[in-house]
Design a protein around this motif. Structure first.
Motif, PDB file in Angstrom:
ATOM      1  N   THR A 151       0.843  -1.203   0.000  1.00  0.00           N
ATOM      2  CA  THR A 151       0.000   0.000   0.000  1.00  0.00           C
ATOM      3  C   THR A 151       0.880   1.256   0.000  1.00  0.00           C
ATOM      4  O   THR A 151       0.648   2.188  -0.776  1.00  0.00           O
ATOM      5  CB  THR A 151      -0.899   0.023   1.256  1.00  0.00           C
ATOM      6  N   MET A 152       1.897   1.250   0.859  1.00  0.00           N
ATOM      7  CA  MET A 152       2.783   2.418   0.939  1.00  0.00           C
ATOM      8  C   MET A 152       3.555   2.625  -0.366  1.00  0.00           C
ATOM      9  O   MET A 152       3.705   3.761  -0.823  1.00  0.00           O
ATOM     10  CB  MET A 152       3.780   2.257   2.099  1.00  0.00           C
ATOM     11  N   ARG A 211       2.618   1.866  -3.246  1.00  0.00           N
ATOM     12  CA  ARG A 211       1.678   2.382  -4.243  1.00  0.00           C
ATOM     13  C   ARG A 211       1.379   3.867  -4.020  1.00  0.00           C
ATOM     14  O   ARG A 211       1.280   4.641  -4.983  1.00  0.00           O
ATOM     15  CB  ARG A 211       0.389   1.563  -4.145  1.00  0.00           C
ATOM     16  N   ILE A 212       1.237   4.242  -2.750  1.00  0.00           N
ATOM     17  CA  ILE A 212       0.955   5.646  -2.427  1.00  0.00           C
ATOM     18  C   ILE A 212       2.124   6.530  -2.882  1.00  0.00           C
ATOM     19  O   ILE A 212       1.933   7.564  -3.530  1.00  0.00           O
ATOM     20  CB  ILE A 212       0.691   5.819  -0.907  1.00  0.00           C
ATOM     21  N   ASN A 264       2.330   6.617  -6.691  1.00  0.00           N
ATOM     22  CA  ASN A 264       1.263   7.478  -7.192  1.00  0.00           C
ATOM     23  C   ASN A 264       1.645   8.953  -7.101  1.00  0.00           C
ATOM     24  O   ASN A 264       1.487   9.703  -8.073  1.00  0.00           O
ATOM     25  CB  ASN A 264       0.038   7.236  -6.313  1.00  0.00           C
ATOM     26  N   ASN A 304       2.343  11.568 -10.162  1.00  0.00           N
ATOM     27  CA  ASN A 304       1.634  12.844 -10.268  1.00  0.00           C
ATOM     28  C   ASN A 304       2.602  14.015 -10.379  1.00  0.00           C
ATOM     29  O   ASN A 304       2.263  15.066 -10.913  1.00  0.00           O
ATOM     30  CB  ASN A 304       0.718  13.054  -9.061  1.00  0.00           C
ATOM     31  N   PRO A 364       1.342  14.524  -0.243  1.00  0.00           N
ATOM     32  CA  PRO A 364       2.142  14.563  -1.471  1.00  0.00           C
ATOM     33  C   PRO A 364       2.998  15.817  -1.556  1.00  0.00           C
ATOM     34  O   PRO A 364       4.094  15.802  -2.096  1.00  0.00           O
ATOM     35  CB  PRO A 364       1.092  14.528  -2.579  1.00  0.00           C
ATOM     36  N   GLU A 402      -3.947  -5.739   4.435  1.00  0.00           N
ATOM     37  CA  GLU A 402      -3.063  -5.367   3.310  1.00  0.00           C
ATOM     38  C   GLU A 402      -3.727  -5.748   1.978  1.00  0.00           C
ATOM     39  O   GLU A 402      -3.728  -4.965   1.021  1.00  0.00           O
ATOM     40  CB  GLU A 402      -1.717  -6.079   3.463  1.00  0.00           C
ATOM     41  N   PHE A 443      -7.331   0.235  -3.295  1.00  0.00           N
ATOM     42  CA  PHE A 443      -6.501   1.062  -4.148  1.00  0.00           C
ATOM     43  C   PHE A 443      -6.870   0.861  -5.616  1.00  0.00           C
ATOM     44  O   PHE A 443      -6.948   1.816  -6.396  1.00  0.00           O
ATOM     45  CB  PHE A 443      -5.018   0.726  -3.936  1.00  0.00           C
ATOM     46  N   MET A 445      -6.529   8.014  -1.088  1.00  0.00           N
ATOM     47  CA  MET A 445      -5.276   7.267  -1.294  1.00  0.00           C
ATOM     48  C   MET A 445      -4.256   7.628  -0.219  1.00  0.00           C
ATOM     49  O   MET A 445      -3.581   6.751   0.318  1.00  0.00           O
ATOM     50  CB  MET A 445      -4.699   7.560  -2.681  1.00  0.00           C
ATOM     51  N   ASP A 446      -4.172   8.920   0.100  1.00  0.00           N
ATOM     52  CA  ASP A 446      -3.221   9.346   1.133  1.00  0.00           C
ATOM     53  C   ASP A 446      -3.617   8.793   2.507  1.00  0.00           C
ATOM     54  O   ASP A 446      -2.760   8.405   3.302  1.00  0.00           O
ATOM     55  CB  ASP A 446      -3.136  10.883   1.207  1.00  0.00           C
ATOM     56  N   GLN A 471      -3.247   2.401   6.950  1.00  0.00           N
ATOM     57  CA  GLN A 471      -3.231   0.924   6.944  1.00  0.00           C
ATOM     58  C   GLN A 471      -1.838   0.455   7.359  1.00  0.00           C
ATOM     59  O   GLN A 471      -1.689  -0.440   8.187  1.00  0.00           O
ATOM     60  CB  GLN A 471      -3.604   0.417   5.544  1.00  0.00           C
ATOM     61  N   ASP A 472      -0.820   1.106   6.826  1.00  0.00           N
ATOM     62  CA  ASP A 472       0.560   0.736   7.164  1.00  0.00           C
ATOM     63  C   ASP A 472       0.888   1.133   8.604  1.00  0.00           C
ATOM     64  O   ASP A 472       1.532   0.382   9.325  1.00  0.00           O
ATOM     65  CB  ASP A 472       1.526   1.426   6.179  1.00  0.00           C
TER      66      ASP A 472
END
Lengths: 123, 237
Positions: free
Chosen positions: A11-12, A14-15, A18, A22, A108, B68, B75, B151-152, B157-158
């Motif tokens: 997940t991290m 991907r963040i 992303n 951008n 971001p 996860e 996502f 998304m941010d 979750q982490d």
């Protein structure tokens, strides 16, 4: 410019990926721990390293020390993105060779500013 | 579980089903204990047996793994929303450009033919459409903003995973420490079993010597043995 993201959380990764996309960065590599990241760095040319701290096999700090010990990567910009928010940890990371430090969660905008700071493209 | 798997279970003999082929005999015993155990937070005793459902670290590891996986799915969905909204944005922008050129044409026609009401009306309509498209485009922009924000936010979750990892590490450290603290030199199966009642215990079930004699008498065991009872007929040999 190849940017390598190292984090055991998909997940991290991907963040961060992303956010980088951008910002216009296209060549993004990924690894889920320090050991795999080092393998990538041996086979590909990496220009910027963005790494987490707490990971299995080889953690971020060990990776940074290993990278800094290599002639090829001695000047490469390194940003640590981690949940470790203590002053001692920040100092430890900086002493190991990290150029900048981001504490999760981040925006971001923060990533953009830190990235620009390490690669010296202040806009 | 898929519908096919569910149907297969429904068709089979429930008693013959092996719920987990990889389970050890010990685990199977614990799981059987669970069947008769109901977790009740108001009761301190008995504690839950260490069955598959109750093993705390296993459960926390499962939570980490599943969250996860779910975060990745989430996502994917956010990516899909973002991609669709970009398509809609492009289509609306193209439509706006077309209406804009029609609008410019209608403006000229309205100036050239001021008496023709239809041109003025159509010009009004096209300008209303352009306003509606602008409003839709700004709403899509808002949706994109929310998608980015979502998304941010998924960074948590982490962060939560790492909090769970910290708890797990504390539990594992404590468990290892306790194991070392209580370590013995003799194997458990070679150890002397514990006495249930020991002199000095405060227990209604404890007996004095008189009670023992009385019990022996009740069972008819206090009769003195005759020599003939303990020496065989053919003598001591």
């Amino acid at each position: 410019m190849n940017i390598l993201i190292v984090d055991d959380s998909s997940t991290m990764r991907r963040i961060i990926k992303n956010s980088l996309m951008n910002l216009g960065y296209k060549n993004i590599l990924e690894a889920e721990d320090g050991a795999l990241a080092w393998e990538v760095m041996l086979s590909e040319e990496v220009n910027i390293l963005i790494t987490d701290w707490n990971m299995p096999n080889m953690n971020g700090l060990e990776l940074v020390k290993k990278v800094r010990a290599d002639e090829k990567y001695i000047d490469m910009p390194i940003i640590m993105v981690t949940t470790e928010g203590g002053k001692t940890e920040v100092i430890t990371a900086l002493k190991a060779g990290v150029n900048n430090y981001i504490v999760k969660p981040f925006t971001p905008q923060v990533l953009k500013e830190k990235l620009e700071a390490v690669i010296g493209i202040q806009k | 579980m898929t519908q096919e798997e569910l149907d297969s279970i429904m068709d089979s003999d429930i008693d013959e089903l092996d719920l987990d082929g990889t389970q050890s005999e010990e685990q199977r015993q614990y799981d059987n204990m669970t069947k008769s155990y109901t977790l009740d937070p108001t009761k301190a005793w008995p504690p839950p047996p260490p069955s598959s459902e109750n093993k705390v670290v296993h459960q926390l590891d499962d939570v980490t793994k599943e969250s996860e996986e779910k975060a990745t799915q989430l996502f994917d969905m956010l990516d899909a929303i973002s991609s669709i909204s970009m398509d809609v944005q492009e289509e609306l922008t193209a439509t706006k450009e077309s209406i804009n050129s029609i609008s410019k044409l209608l403006e000229k026609l309205t100036v050239k033919f001021p008496d023709m009401e239809i041109f003025a009306n159509e010009l009004n309509k096209s300008q209303t459409s352009i306003s509606a498209i602008d409003s839709s485009l700004s709403k899509i922009e808002e949706v994109n903003g929310y998608v980015m924000e979502a998304m941010d936010t998924m960074q948590y979750q982490d962060i939560h995973r790492q909090k769970i990892e910290r708890v797990v590490n504390i539990m594992r450290t404590l468990s290892n420490y306790m194991n070392k603290l209580f370590e013995g030199r003799i194997d458990d199966d070679k150890r002397v079993s514990s006495a249930k009642h020991i002199h000095g215990d405060e227990n209604d079930n404890l007996v004095e010597d008189d009670d023992i004699e009385a019990l022996i008498a009740t069972f008819g065991k206090n009769k003195p043995y005759l020599l003939a009872d303990i020496i065989p007929e053919n003598g001591l040999g």
